[in-house]
Design an enzyme around this catalytic site. Structure first.
Site, PDB file in Angstrom:
ATOM      1  N   ASP A 239     -46.177   6.494 -27.087  1.00 19.30           N
ATOM      2  CA  ASP A 239     -45.085   7.439 -26.327  1.00 19.30           C
ATOM      3  C   ASP A 239     -43.878   5.982 -26.378  1.00 19.30           C
ATOM      4  O   ASP A 239     -44.038   4.546 -26.444  1.00 19.30           O
ATOM      5  CB  ASP A 239     -46.022   7.619 -24.806  1.00 19.30           C
ATOM      6  CG  ASP A 239     -45.216   8.658 -24.350  1.00 19.30           C
ATOM      7  OD1 ASP A 239     -44.047   8.856 -24.645  1.00 19.30           O
ATOM      8  OD2 ASP A 239     -46.159   9.263 -23.398  1.00 19.30           O
TER       9      ASP A 239
HETATM   10  C1  BGC Z   1     -42.855  10.941 -22.755  1.00 18.20           C
HETATM   11  C2  BGC Z   1     -43.428  11.519 -24.064  1.00 18.20           C
HETATM   12  C3  BGC Z   1     -41.859  12.268 -25.158  1.00 18.20           C
HETATM   13  C4  BGC Z   1     -41.091  10.792 -24.441  1.00 18.20           C
HETATM   14  C5  BGC Z   1     -40.605  10.994 -25.259  1.00 18.20           C
HETATM   15  C6  BGC Z   1     -42.224   9.797 -22.294  1.00 18.20           C
HETATM   16  O1  BGC Z   1     -41.834   9.892 -21.441  1.00 18.20           O
HETATM   17  O2  BGC Z   1     -44.307  11.137 -22.415  1.00 18.20           O
HETATM   18  O3  BGC Z   1     -44.036  13.213 -23.440  1.00 18.20           O
HETATM   19  O4  BGC Z   1     -42.515  12.493 -25.423  1.00 18.20           O
HETATM   20  O5  BGC Z   1     -40.945  10.788 -24.008  1.00 18.20           O
HETATM   21  O6  BGC Z   1     -38.938  11.599 -24.661  1.00 18.20           O
END
Ligand code: BGC
Length: 677
Positions: A239
């Site tokens: 993530d």
């Molecule tokens: C989120 C993800 C997301 C990623 C990219 C993170 O803060 O938890 O779900 O895909 O950001 O934007």
């Protein structure tokens, strides 16, 4: 085709192309393929010009293609994932996935960072709207179809957030403390299905720790379970900024992490070089990571000439139509006293429309977090209602001067409501909304509440006072049209709750004890999942707590009668077999509509404690007035299994099982027994 470079030859098999490409990469190039570009390109990996390897481009998900990760494009905004789950419609999940895949392609990206398949452990989780359900079976059934739809466009779907990212509070520092059975039976089950049944091409690890280890370096979760046990062969990305708490590059490599997003830190080329020189990992293990990334890239045709790449499509009338249809299929009618709904347009002279969500647009830049999709237009409830009422019904503001009052209430994506990074602060509506409902019901006895929200809401003290409640979720860019279609009866509601609505917060498993160690975490930031496998309706059933609205619940403008049920065979001998349930369902009302028949199983003699009932099958069936259909429902015997910690795997114990056929987890219409073994 290029004779000199076999890995660019689209006619060769993926594995042949991979082997060829790997043999041409220098060590440094291999390192560079394990992280994104960083800086302003936080959704793009590094390419290798020398070898014509382009950057791999990803975009958020899961409500459509997000603006912030598609060079500021406006795209079709679909209903939130929880609404898709409330449709209980596998075909719809496939269609929505397919359409999103087309939009991703049209935006020039290769992967959609969706679906989010974390389980609803607490109704307060800020991202409840982005996830499917409290139930792993419903989650997996719909998520598998969604992924197949996305990947039919040769766009990678991404199963996220692996695993147990079930709350937003302290999501980057907390540790979910979960026993082995619960982890597999509840929190990993849908991930397993995506890896095995949907053959998803990428995974995203979670921010949090699971039993003391961060998701991005979790050797058990990634290496042992995902790769070795489930035979996953694709990309495993972090993530965004999830490696902050991790100390060691080597531990990420060992675990099987293949891509660090969005900045190189643990996988900075210099860090990887150093770790390699210190013998923290071998070139074979490096090759394995690189191959997984390249495999996903080749699958998405990132290396191919345009003629081999499917053409995408965005913002088409078909996608907008699908967004509306999906919204209608997901809406759940919770209350309808005296059949006030559907409204008859000929009989309503004046309608009062009020409430904080009446004119609100939800598709704003980063509103609610990474799932935010900004559509080219968005029909608000007010616009939808006005379009429907035309000149026939007068829209007024004063409930005392109207035949019917409709209040557009609920939550939004601001902090403390349905939003990434924060959890909700209360299960109730804000005080002001409760006051408005009560003031309105005092003036107009035909008051309808339309809830626009992505998670359960407690409804004391107003539920008894209102005539009808429609739970519309976040219904996407065509929300207003869909709501009006349901309120005026053009569409018969057929959504069913994918999550239990508790009366009080303390009724739900994570909040029952009131002890921070169960939620949101103790002083050491540990959250103990002491309820075990008893999440959602499994908890309410076990503890005999009456929910406000049970899992699987939803009303219709018509009625259904289950006329017969029989199983084709009463004894199963192998886990590969299917239970075939044949049932006859009739629409006994005067309106066409769909019923969701739900099958729950109960293990009648088990060596371990099992839930009172568990969802093992469902089917959404459309019937015209007085029409009856004979439906054959297939349930894999393996759905009867539980996770056995003695053998560290799923098992079905020989014995008898009760199958309950119902309209919700609380409204069982028929029962039948089968034996296994
Ligand atoms: C989120 C993800 C997301 C990623 C990219 C993170 O803060 O938890 O779900 O895909 O950001 O934007």
């Amino acid at each position: 085709m290029n004779d000199q470079l076999p890995y660019l030859d689209e006619t060769l098999s993926i594995e042949e192309r991979l082997q060829d490409l790997l043999s041409r990469l220098t060590l440094k190039e291999k390192f560079s393929l394990l992280s994104s570009q960083g800086r302003h390109r936080i959704y793009v990996t590094k390419g290798i010009k020398r070898l014509q390897i382009p950057p791999f481009k990803v975009t958020d998900g899961p409500l459509g293609v997000a603006r912030h990760s598609s060079w500021f494009k406006k795209n079709t905004r679909f209903p939130a994932t929880i609404s898709l789950a409330a449709s209980w419609n596998r075909g719809l999940a496939h269609s929505v996935g397919t359409a999103m895949g087309q939009e991703v392609r049209a935006c020039g990206r290769h992967a959609l960072l969706a679906p989010g398949i974390n389980i609803h452990r607490t109704p307060l989780c800020g991202r409840t709207f982005e996830y499917f359900s409290e139930d792993p079976f419903l989650t997996k059934e719909l998520a598998v179809q969604f992924v197949k739809g996305v990947q039919s466009q040769e766009i990678a779907a991404c199963a996220k957030h692996y695993a147990a990212n079930n709350q937003e509070i302290d999501r980057k520092t907390m540790s979910a403390e979960i026993d082995e059975r619960t982890l597999h039976e509840i929190y990993l089950r849908a991930f397993r299905a995506l890896a095995r049944d949907a053959e998803v091409w990428s995974f995203m690890t979670c921010y949090n720790m699971v039993n003391g280890v961060y998701g991005a370096e979790h050797e058990y979760l990634i290496r042992d379970v995902l790769i070795d046990k489930w035979e996953f062969d694709g990309m495993v990305m972090t993530d965004w900024l999830a490696t902050g708490g991790i100390e060691d590059t080597g531990s990420c490599v060992d675990a099987g992490l293949t891509l660090e997003m969005p900045f190189p830190a643990k996988y900075k080329v210099s860090s990887l070089e150093k770790a390699f020189e210190e013998d923290k990992f071998t070139e074979d293990s490096l090759n394995d990571l690189v191959i997984r990334n390249l495999r996903t890239m080749i699958r998405t045709r990132a290396l191919d000439q345009d003629e081999f790449v499917p053409s995408g499509a965005r913002n088409t009338p078909e996608h907008q139509d699908l967004a509306r249809h999906a919204a209608e299929e997901g809406m759940v009618l919770l209350k309808n006293k005296g059949d006030l709904l559907p409204l008859n347009i000929e009989h309503v002279d004046r309608i009062a429309l009020l409430g904080p969500n009446l004119k609100k647009k939800f598709g704003r830049f980063l509103y609610g977090g990474s799932s935010a999709v900004v559509p080219p237009y968005e029909i608000t409830p007010l616009e939808g209602m006005k379009n429907k009422c035309g000149d026939t019904v007068r829209v007024v503001h004063d409930p005392a001067k109207a035949d019917v009052a409709v209040l557009f209430m609920g939550l939004d994506h601001s902090r403390g409501m349905d939003s990434e990074t924060y959890d909700r602060s209360s299960l109730h509506l804000p005080e002001k909304q409760i006051d408005l409902i009560l003031e309105t019901t005092a003036q107009n006895e035909n008051t309808i509440v339309v809830l626009i929200a992505g998670s359960p809401i407690a409804m004391d003290p107003w539920l008894d006072e209102v005539s009808a409640v429609l739970n519309a979720w976040y219904a996407g860019m065509e929300a207003g049209t869909a709501i009006a279609n349901i309120l005026f009866g053009d569409i018969n509601p057929s959504g069913r709750l994918p999550i239990t609505f508790p009366r009080n917060l303390s009724d739900s498993p994570a909040h029952h004890s009131g002890d921070p160690r169960n939620y949101p975490g103790d002083k050491e930031k540990k959250v103990y999942y002491e309820e075990g496998i008893f999440v959602g309706y499994r908890w309410f059933d076990k503890k005999r707590i009456e929910p406000l609205f049970p899992f699987g619940y939803g009303l219709s403008y018509t009625t259904f009668d289950l006329e017969s049920v029989k199983t084709k065979q009463n004894i199963l001998v192998s886990s590969d077999e299917d239970i075939i349930l044949e049932l006859q369902l009739r629409n006994t009302g005067a309106t066409s509509g769909s019923e969701v028949i739900q099958i729950y199983s109960r293990d009648l003699d088990s060596s371990v404690e099992r839930p009172v009932r568990e969802l093992v099958g469902f089917e959404k069936i459309f019937l015209r007035p007085n029409e009856a259909k004979q439906v054959s429902l297939k349930i894999g015997a393996e759905e009867l299994a539980f996770y056995d910690t003695n053998i560290h795997d799923w098992t079905i114990e020989p014995g008898d099982f009760m199958l309950e056929i119902g309209q919700s987890s609380k409204h069982i219409l028929a029962r039948t027994e089968i034996s296994y073994g």
